[in-house]
Design an enzyme around this catalytic site. Structure first.
Site, PDB file in Angstrom:
ATOM      1  N   GLY A   1      -5.616  20.772 -10.607  1.00 24.89           N
ATOM      2  CA  GLY A   1      -6.316  20.360 -11.811  1.00 24.89           C
ATOM      3  C   GLY A   1      -5.742  19.089 -12.411  1.00 24.89           C
ATOM      4  O   GLY A   1      -5.237  18.208 -11.712  1.00 24.89           O
ATOM      5  N   GLY A   2      -5.772  19.019 -13.743  1.00 22.71           N
ATOM      6  CA  GLY A   2      -5.295  17.843 -14.440  1.00 22.71           C
ATOM      7  C   GLY A   2      -3.835  17.541 -14.177  1.00 22.71           C
ATOM      8  O   GLY A   2      -3.404  16.384 -14.283  1.00 22.71           O
TER       9      GLY A   2
ATOM     10  N   GLY B   1      -9.638 -15.526   6.102  1.00 26.43           N
ATOM     11  CA  GLY B   1      -9.252 -15.084   4.771  1.00 26.43           C
ATOM     12  C   GLY B   1      -8.027 -14.195   4.771  1.00 26.43           C
ATOM     13  O   GLY B   1      -7.261 -14.188   3.804  1.00 26.43           O
ATOM     14  N   ALA B   2      -7.827 -13.446   5.853  1.00 24.28           N
ATOM     15  CA  ALA B   2      -6.658 -12.568   5.923  1.00 24.28           C
ATOM     16  C   ALA B   2      -5.370 -13.376   5.908  1.00 24.28           C
ATOM     17  O   ALA B   2      -4.358 -12.947   5.343  1.00 24.28           O
ATOM     18  CB  ALA B   2      -6.734 -11.696   7.175  1.00 24.28           C
TER      19      ALA B   2
END
Length: 527
Positions: A182-183, A417-418
């Protein structure tokens, strides 16, 4: 359980009171009952105090609020008020340096968080931030204490707020030694590092029963959120080990590589590995042919002190390696493409992995060394639809925003771009070196030739021969090893055998680097 009110006072004087205190302390140390301890051991788990003893230097632990008890009523809580309220908090030392710690005691309320429990954690977190020392949480709890309702939930909110306030200020390490559902799972996710133990620790927002009820899918707790899942599939966990002892020893090792806080440098260590040790094995280890694979781990081992390093996220996004290590005794972070996995391309997961690591290094004054052998970003519909542009930009942003010393070394391929994203000189690398085997270009020669010379190839009588000729011409003109150096885009082309010495001398020069970012509240990085 015996309470302090039921303990006899032998005399109404200081000695009698001290005897009473001693009896209470013994009760606190024993814990709730032998039955609860036996149940913990039956699951293959250590007790909270045993875990703290393994984590900290012997005899160094100082407990805070050991006598704290909850004040809740209803649902039978008023009749069960054990000391510590299910969490042990305090500080000690690891390798002689102060570390704060809290450990859930599953034997008490299943380690569930109530109001008093949360306030103890809040206090120790505040102390860690004020003292400027790392915080380690040993997690083994069943979530919020349902009987205390919203007060328990508010307790989690206070933890999350402090996790965020401490982020980039002190190292925060979460060690998962039991369930976390859960949280409660959001606190580890907010920290710098997450450790898990196989079979005994799990993390998930909704458990298997809820998943089955909502989706019809049947799955076990470990299959949904076990250590192997989070270390290899989701990337939530940075480390996974088979037993608690090994796990906690590795936490100690990690702490030895981190500073106490963001105002200090990482601790230096005495180095017996000569800085000028040549690495001629590198000449044979990395093939000049860009289409041949090799293991980048072996390159790292040859460069760093004694071949030792701590790899982070070892099983997740394996096409990128991130690790903490030392060169000439000084801690550095290494980011390297891994040609042995997906040819070392950058994809969504690798970009996220690298970005988080760069941010961590920058926050804690750890210089960054980037080893490039990257053919580009991974093409494909799933990558584009998954947001490779957005995720790749995270790595770019992290590098551009980093002010620590940054050195990049191009071993072989560095395309498109890499190449730019992997800490090129154009985005702020302090020093950029290359081996004579480097190939820096917009794309590979074959692809470039097919684009540039498409018409000549199509019109040639022998298109294959023409393509081969054009590829050779492109390589000779734009991809020779000294093209970037001639234009000042790399600072030097070096002998691979001298890599260790070049990096060590460069780091020494950059040790006093100072760089300021523009005045702002914070940036708005891509998400």
């Amino acid at each position: 359980m015996t309470t302090s009110q039921e303990l006899p006072v032998t005399a109404n004087d200081a000695r009698g009171r001290v005897e009473e205190l001693r009896a209470i302390r013994e009760e606190v140390q024993r814990g709730p009952s032998e039955k609860a301890t036996a149940a913990q051991r039956a699951k293959g788990k250590l007790t909270a105090r045993e875990r703290i003893e393994l984590l900290l230097d012997e005899g160094s632990f100082r407990e805070v609020e050991s006598l704290r008890r909850h004040r809740a009523t209803g649902f039978g809580l008023e009749a069960k008020r054990p000391y510590t309220d299910g969490v042990i908090t305090g500080w000690g030392t690891v390798h002689g340096r102060t570390v704060f710690v809290y450990a859930h005691d599953f034997r008490i309320f299943g380690g569930a968080l109530g109001e008093a429990h949360a306030q103890k954690i809040h206090k120790i977190m505040d102390m860690a931030i004020s003292a400027g020392a790392p915080l380690v949480s040993l997690n083994d709890g069943a979530g919020a204490r349902i009987q205390e309702g919203v007060s328990a939930l508010a307790g989690y909110g206070g933890i999350f707020q402090r996790n965020t306030r401490a982020s980039g200020v002190i190292p925060q390490i979460s060690v998962m030694l039991g369930p976390c559902a859960g949280g409660a799972a959001y606190s580890p996710a907010l920290t710098d590092f997450v450790f898990m133990v196989r079979e005994t620790s799990q993390m998930f927002i909704t458990g298997p029963d809820v998943v089955q009820a909502v989706t019809g899918e049947e799955i076990t707790q470990n299959g949904l959120g076990g250590a192997d899942v989070h270390s290899a599939v989701s990337g939530v966990s940075h480390f996974a080990y088979d037993d608690e002892q090994t796990c906690l020893e590795e936490v100690r090792y990690l702490l030895s590589l981190l500073p106490q806080n963001n105002r200090e440098n990482p601790p230096a260590a005495e180095n017996q590995d000569p800085v000028d040790r040549r690495g001629d094995v590198l000449l044979d280890l990395v093939p000049a042919d860009g289409n041949r694979s090799y293991d980048m781990h072996k390159v790292i081992e040859e460069i760093v002190d004694d071949g030792e390093y701590l790899e982070i996220h070892e099983r997740w996004a394996t096409n990128l390696i991130v690790a903490l290590t030392r060169i000439d005794g000084q801690v550095v972070g290494v980011i390297a493409n891994q040609p042995a996995s997906l040819a070392g391309v950058l994809d969504i997961e690798a970009s996220e992995k690298g970005a988080r690591f760069v941010q961590m290094c920058d926050a804690f004054n750890i210089p960054i060394i980037t080893l490039l052998d990257v053919p580009g970003f991974l093409p494909g519909v799933s990558q584009e639809h998954g947001g490779i542009i957005r995720h790749g930009a995270k790595l770019l942003y992290a590098y551009c925003n980093a002010t620590v010393p940054r050195i990049s070394l191009i071993l072989r391929k560095a395309y498109g771009g890499a190449y730019i994203v992997m800490d090129s000189q154009s985005i702020g690398a302090d020093l950029t070196f290359a081996w004579p085997t480097n190939e820096i270009a917009v794309m590979g020669a074959e692809g470039a030739a097919n684009v540039i010379f498409r018409r000549q190839i199509a019109e040639a009588d022998d298109s294959d021969a023409m393509r081969a000729r054009m590829v050779k011409e492109y390589k000779a003109e734009l991809m020779h090893p000294y093209y970037a150096a001639e234009r000042g885009l790399v600072h030097d082309v070096i002998d691979p055998g001298e890599t260790r010495e070049v990096l060590a001398r460069s780091l020494e020069m950059l040790r006093t680097k100072h760089a300021d970012l523009p005045s702002r509240k914070h940036g708005n990085p891509p998400q």
